[in-house]
Structures are given as structure tokens and as C-alpha cells.
Scaffold this motif. Structure first.
Motif, PDB file in Angstrom:
ATOM      1  N   ARG A   1       0.829  -1.207   0.000  1.00  0.00           N
ATOM      2  CA  ARG A   1       0.000   0.000   0.000  1.00  0.00           C
ATOM      3  C   ARG A   1       0.865   1.260   0.000  1.00  0.00           C
ATOM      4  O   ARG A   1       0.618   2.207  -0.748  1.00  0.00           O
ATOM      5  CB  ARG A   1      -0.910  -0.015   1.242  1.00  0.00           C
ATOM      6  N   LYS A   2       1.880   1.233   0.842  1.00  0.00           N
ATOM      7  CA  LYS A   2       2.766   2.404   0.910  1.00  0.00           C
ATOM      8  C   LYS A   2       3.461   2.625  -0.425  1.00  0.00           C
ATOM      9  O   LYS A   2       3.645   3.764  -0.864  1.00  0.00           O
ATOM     10  CB  LYS A   2       3.799   2.230   2.030  1.00  0.00           C
ATOM     11  N   GLY A   3       3.831   1.535  -1.071  1.00  0.00           N
ATOM     12  CA  GLY A   3       4.447   1.640  -2.392  1.00  0.00           C
ATOM     13  C   GLY A   3       3.470   2.248  -3.377  1.00  0.00           C
ATOM     14  O   GLY A   3       3.806   3.181  -4.118  1.00  0.00           O
ATOM     15  N   LEU A   4       2.235   1.745  -3.357  1.00  0.00           N
ATOM     16  CA  LEU A   4       1.213   2.222  -4.297  1.00  0.00           C
ATOM     17  C   LEU A   4       0.919   3.702  -4.094  1.00  0.00           C
ATOM     18  O   LEU A   4       0.618   4.427  -5.037  1.00  0.00           O
ATOM     19  CB  LEU A   4      -0.080   1.425  -4.110  1.00  0.00           C
ATOM     20  N   LEU A   5       0.983   4.134  -2.849  1.00  0.00           N
ATOM     21  CA  LEU A   5       0.698   5.542  -2.559  1.00  0.00           C
ATOM     22  C   LEU A   5       1.919   6.424  -2.804  1.00  0.00           C
ATOM     23  O   LEU A   5       1.849   7.638  -2.669  1.00  0.00           O
ATOM     24  CB  LEU A   5       0.234   5.698  -1.104  1.00  0.00           C
ATOM     25  N   GLY A   6       3.038   5.786  -3.145  1.00  0.00           N
ATOM     26  CA  GLY A   6       4.242   6.569  -3.414  1.00  0.00           C
ATOM     27  C   GLY A   6       4.784   7.244  -2.166  1.00  0.00           C
ATOM     28  O   GLY A   6       5.324   8.350  -2.231  1.00  0.00           O
TER      29      GLY A   6
END
Ligand code: SF4
Ligand code: SF4
Lengths: 294, 178
Positions: free
Chosen positions: B58-63
Motif C-alpha cells: 500500500r505504501k508503495g502504491l501511494l508513493g
């Protein structure tokens, strides 16, 4: 048929008994082993692949090229070495851009990756190349043991990189290789769980690694295992020396003997415990030897 | 008590370009993650640590660049690949974590014990080099004091070191040649 024996780090530098065992077992079963002169660390997948992909690939390629020069398939007895060498061999066989990059680096040493050999785990050599029937015929001393088999992770996973493995949830080949020696592979809770050591966790977070090891040991003990048998040198170290580390931290002693599969195989072939380096583990294996009457 | 609770996600911390960088670096399939949590619930490390695989995705997806690059939890993954096998969307979370780790290393965030392991390979060619006790043991087993690896071939160790230098790996892990 000859194989190029890739030793890695743990076997020659911590558990030479495993190295001695494979030599004796190969002699006994009639297959040849060649040394890989000047080989290095594979390098370890969990850490080096996590640091820099290109360096991981180049150092692995150097090891593969040494095997290519011998014209022999690589055999490993560590799931980590297996994972690195198998996966880099595939990358370099298929991706010519990466192959050229690596060969550029290897050129000054008169080395070139050509893609002429395969990488096999010892269990694959035994299961696919030699076969259960033949092994069965060679057993001199059937082992009346209840064994908790610990596959470890990288021998079966990721399945997208393991063409012989259909599912990583309930593989059977290792259980079959244990049972063909007359032993019983018992079922135990979370059998496919990791030993805890991989991915650089043992190096950076030893307590976390050991807590996973503790869970594995508890589960094997609860199921009444005489010993745990693993096909991986790194799992072997974690499960064996880990017991001493757990005892020193928590006071809990499991006294669970740990054998590498090649040592178990050696016992079934009638080799002596000294020929298998069985007295050099952190946790003594006397109870196992007593039970099988050696 | 009067402090305003920190919002879980701060919009100004989101960096769309960072997501693209992760994807290009090897996390090709991160954006098909449906946040089902199968990865977290399969994780032997997450059962006892702060590692939350789903949250990392999720953190990756949210940048959330800083939260990824400075994330010590990345290093709690044993690379057991259970999540990768079970993810219903084929996200290959383990590969995503390995990609994030490499980006963290590039950003200079490497744990000291890992620098030490890297240093051992640079110095000796083995992540676990031989010790005195094993030398003795090898001799009693008639295996030769040193194994037929870089330990017995100094010129082979030189090769390993040259490759490492050429790849800049020594600089990456802040190795000091002595
Ligand atoms: S299992 Fe796959 S889809 Fe589900 S949260 Fe994890 S990465 Fe996303
Ligand atoms: S690969 Fe890493 S994140 Fe995935 S289940 Fe295993 S330890 Fe957890």
C-alpha cells in the motif's frame, strides 16, 4: 555421470561433515564429483540479491563459468546456493543483454558465460537422475526413525522458477526420499514454514530468526520427531546452532538432533557416523544413532 | 491530549513518480494489489514482528517514498516466498520487497550487520569465511585445511574483488579497503 560440487560457505567453513558425507555417499552410490576450484560465495540470495542485482549476477556467473569449464552440471546441498545459481543461470541463458554485461566484466579473467550446464539440488539428482527404486536397492540399513522433514523455502519456492514443483504447499519428493530409507516422515504443524534464517534476518535480527526456529522445533517435538532432517546447509545451521542460541537466551533446551539429508542417506547406505561427520553438530545426534543401533 | 492526531496518510507525502520508479525497478505488478491481506496473514515473520507485507504494498502504491526508503521492516522478510505463492493477484510481494530493499540500499539505508556480511564477501570471498576450529576439523576429516574455493586460490579471490570493484559494490556498501 559427474557433477560439479558447489560447496558454498556454510558447508566447507562450518559443517565440513556434510562435505565429507557427500564424498562418501557419491563413492558408495557410484557417481562422480568434481571440485569447483576457486569458487566463491554463491552469493547469498536473501542478502546480495537485496543489495545489488548486477553484482549478485556477476559473482554468480563467475561460479557458473567455472562449472561450465568442467563440463559438468552443478550440484548443491544448500537451498540458498541453489536459488542463486539456478536463477542466475536461467537469467543469463535467456537475457542476452544481461549476459553481455556480465561477460564484459568477466572478460579480463578469460571467462565467458556460455549457458552450457544446469544447476541441480542434490535432492533433484537423487530423485530425478538416480531415482527412488535404485536408491531403495542400495539401502543396507533401513532406518526405523520418525522424522520431521524440513524442506526449507528456496528448494520449492518461488514455483515460477522451479519447473519441477507444481505446488509449494504440500510437496512430496523429500518425504519420499526419506521414506525410501525405511524411515517415517511424520506430519507436523506448519511443516513448510521457514527456519527463520533467510533474507538477512539471521544477520540483522537474530532474535526474530530464533523465534521462528523455536516455533519449528516445538512443532517437530510435539509431533514426536526423533530428529529433523533438512536438505539445506543454512537451515541445518539455523536449526542446529540455533538451539544453542535459544538455550542461552531463554534457558529452553530442545535437544533435537538435526541431520542434513546426505547424512541420513549415508547412514542408510551403511556408512559409519564418523564418515558422515555426525559427531560435529552443536546438538548431539546420539539418540538417533542409538535408535537405529549404530 | 490537545494534539491533533496525525492523519494516517499525508497527501503531500505521496509521490506518484516514486511509484513509477518502483514499478520500473522490478515491482511490475504492484498496482494490481487489491489489499486482501493474504500476504500478511501468510507471513511467518509478520506473526511476531512489525512487518506488514500488505501495508508495504500500500505504501508503495501511494508513493510514500520516505516511508519505504527508511523502512527497517523491509529487512524483517526472510524471503520465504509464501506470500508470493499465495497472493491471489500475482503481485509477487517478495519481489516487490526485494526491489524496495535495493532502492533503500541505493539511498544509503543499509543496516550495519548487512554491511558487515557484504564486507566479508569482499574481503574473503565467502559470506561465512573459514575459522580456526573448522580448519582443524577439516584436517581431522582429511578434507584439506582449506576448501578448494577462493580460500585455497588467492588469485580467485582477486578476481572476485575485481568484479566487485568494477560493479561499484564496495562503494555501495561503504567498504574500506585496507
Ligand atoms: S496478497 Fe497480493 S493482492 Fe493481497 S494484499 Fe498481498 S500483495 Fe496485495
Ligand atoms: S517472503 Fe517475506 S513478506 Fe513474504 S511471507 Fe515470507 S517473510 Fe513474509
Amino acid at each position: 555421470m559427474d557433477y560439479a560440487l558447489f560447496l558454498g560457505c556454510i558447508i566447507p567453513n562450518r559443517y565440513p561433515g556434510i562435505e565429507l558425507s557427500i564424498k562418501k555417499v557419491a563413492e558408495n552410490m557410484g557417481f562422480g564429483l568434481k571440485d569447483l576450484p576457486g569458487a566463491s560465495c554463491c552469493p547469498a540470495p536473501g542478502v546480495f540479491k537485496s543489495f545489488d542485482h548486477a553484482t549478485w549476477l556477476a559473482l554468480a556467473a563467475r561460479n557458473l563459468v567455472i562449472a561450465e569449464s568442467l563440463g559438468a552440471d552443478v550440484v548443491t546441498m544448500c537451498n540458498g546456493c541453489y536459488s542463486t545459481l539456478k536463477e542466475t543461470n536461467k537469467i543469463l541463458k535467456n537475457d542476452f543483454g544481461k549476459r553481455n554485461e556480465v561477460n564484459e566484466v568477466l572478460k579480463p579473467f578469460n571467462k565467458e558465460f556460455k549457458g552450457t550446464i544446469n544447476v541441480k539440488h542434490l535432492l533433484e539428482v537423487l530423485y530425478n537422475d538416480i531415482g527412488l527404486e535404485k536408491i531403495k536397492g542400495m539401502v543396507k540399513k533401513p532406518l526405523n526413525l520418525k522424522i520431521a522433514v524440513h524442506y526449507g523455502c528456496h528448494i520449492v519456492k518461488p514455483t515460477k522458477e522451479r519447473e519441477n514443483i507444481k505446488s509449494a504447499e504440500r510437496p512430496k519428493f523429500f518425504d519420499e526420499l526419506v521414506e525410501v530409507l525405511g524411515a517415517k516422515s511424520i506430519s507436523y504443524k506448519d511443516k513448510m514454514m521457514c527456519c527463520g534464517a533467510g533474507g538477512g534476518v539471521r544477520a540483522a535480527y537474530l532474535d526474530t530468526a530464533l523465534d521462528m526456529t523455536r516455533e519449528k522445533l516445538e512443532n517437530a517435538q510435539e509431533a514426536g520427531a526423533d530428529c529433523i532432517v533438512t536438505p539445506c546447509a543454512f537451515c541445518h545451521l539455523q536449526l542446529d546452532r540455533g538451539q544453542i542460541e535459544i538455550r542461552d537466551r531463554t534457558g529452553t533446551s530442545f535437544n533435537m538432533p538435526i541431520l542434513h539429508y546426505v547424512q541420513l542417506l549415508g547412514l542408510a547406505l551403511g556408512l559409519k557416523p564418523e564418515e558422515l561427520g555426525l559427531f560435529n553438530n552443536a546438538v548431539p545426534v546420539d539418540s538417533v544413532l542409538k535408535k537405529i543401533g549404530t | 491530549m490537545n494534539e491533533k492526531p496525525k492523519p494516517p496518510i499525508q497527501i503531500d507525502k505521496m509521490d506518484k513518480e516514486f511509484l513509477d520508479t518502483i514499478i520500473k525497478a522490478g515491482a511490475e505488478k504492484i498496482n494490481v494489489c487489491i489489499q486482501c491481506g493474504t500476504c500478511t496473514s501468510s507471513c511467518p515473520s509478520g506473526r511476531r514482528t512489525a512487518l506488514k507485507t500488505r501495508q508495504l504494498m500500500r505504501k508503495g502504491l501511494l508513493g510514500l517514498k520516505d516511508e519505504i526508503l527508511n523502512n527497517k521492516d523491509l529487512w524483517l522478510c526472510t524471503t520465504c516466498y509464501t506470500c508470493l505463492e499465495r497472493c491471489p493477484r500475482g503481485v509477487d510481494p517478495t519481489d516487490v520487497i526485494l526491489t524496495m530493499r535495493r532502492m533503500a540500499v541505493q539511498a544509503g539505508n543499509m543496516l550495519d550487520p548487512h554491511k558487515r556480511v557484504a564486507g566479508l564477501v569482499i574481503k574473503f570471498g565467502h559470506a561465512v569465511p573459514i575459522d580456526e576450529a573448522t580448519r582443524k576439523l577439516r584436517t581431522t576429516m582429511n578434507l584439506g585445511e582449506n576448501p578448494p574455493t577462493v580460500h585455497a586460490y588467492p588469485e580467485a579471490l582477486k578476481e572476485v574483488q575485481e568484479i566487485i570493484k568494477k560493479k561499484g559494490f564496495d562503494k555501495l556498501v561503504c567498504y574500506e579497503w585496507k
